[in-house]
Enzyme design. Structure first.
Site, short mmCIF file in Angstrom:
data_model
loop_
_atom_site.label_atom_id
_atom_site.label_comp_id
_atom_site.label_asym_id
_atom_site.label_seq_id
_atom_site.Cartn_x
_atom_site.Cartn_y
_atom_site.Cartn_z
N ASP A 188 -14.28 -5.47 -0.14
CA ASP A 188 -14.60 -5.15 1.39
C ASP A 188 -15.51 -5.90 1.74
OD1 ASP A 188 -12.30 -3.27 1.60
OD2 ASP A 188 -13.58 -1.50 0.93
N ASP A 200 -6.68 -3.87 5.18
CA ASP A 200 -7.04 -2.66 5.65
C ASP A 200 -6.72 -2.86 7.33
OD1 ASP A 200 -7.93 -1.62 3.01
OD2 ASP A 200 -9.98 -2.13 3.89
#
Length: 161
Positions: free
Chosen positions: A122, A140
């Protein structure tokens, strides 16, 4: 017509997977883990982290082996279900098909990370003051956008019968 539907899925999901994996490769190569690069002060940073859990760090405290088994199973099941829903979506529901393609591409993008690293990379870090949204990635974002489109169809009863 059916062949065309799968070509659309391949292209749409393929672009998501490509953008996701390319952006993660750039982060891995150029930004050390846990380094923060301010982009818009007070709002957005690039922050390289590895998320061992699910959304919002769900199950991050489980043993790595158990977590890997659970997430690989859940991710594989999700990919299969989304493919099934995409397959069953009639041609006159292009936005719903696009939603499933976004979710499908995002799920595969994060599944690739789980297979390669045992975690998900991330790096998009949005915040206001001390309030941080959990860091996320392109996959995401695609999953979230797909879910928003799907929920719109669900709420406004625009689902096929």
């Amino acid at each position: 017509m059916l062949k065309n539907k799968y070509i659309k899925l391949l292209i749409f999901a393929g672009v998501i997977i490509l953008l996701d994996q390319l952006s993660k490769a750039l982060i891995i190569r150029h930004v050390p883990v846990n380094q923060v690069i301010p982009v818009l002060k007070g709002f957005f940073n690039i922050t390289h982290i590895h998320n061992p859990g699910g959304a919002f760090g769900l199950m991050a405290n489980l043993s790595p082996a158990l977590r890997s088994i659970i997430f690989l199973f859940i991710s594989s099941l999700a990919v299969g279900l989304i493919f099934y829903f995409y397959k069953k979506t009639p041609p006159n529901y292009p936005w719903l098909a696009a939603a499933f393609a976004l979710i499908f591409g995002g799920a595969i993008g994060n599944l690739i990370d789980r297979v390669r690293f045992g975690t998900v990379v991330d790096f998009l870090d949005f915040y206001v003051g001390n309030l941080h949204w959990p860091a996320f990635n392109v996959a995401d974002s695609a999953i979230s956008a797909g879910i928003v489109i799907f929920v719109f169809h669900l709420v406004f009863k625009k689902l096929p019968e």
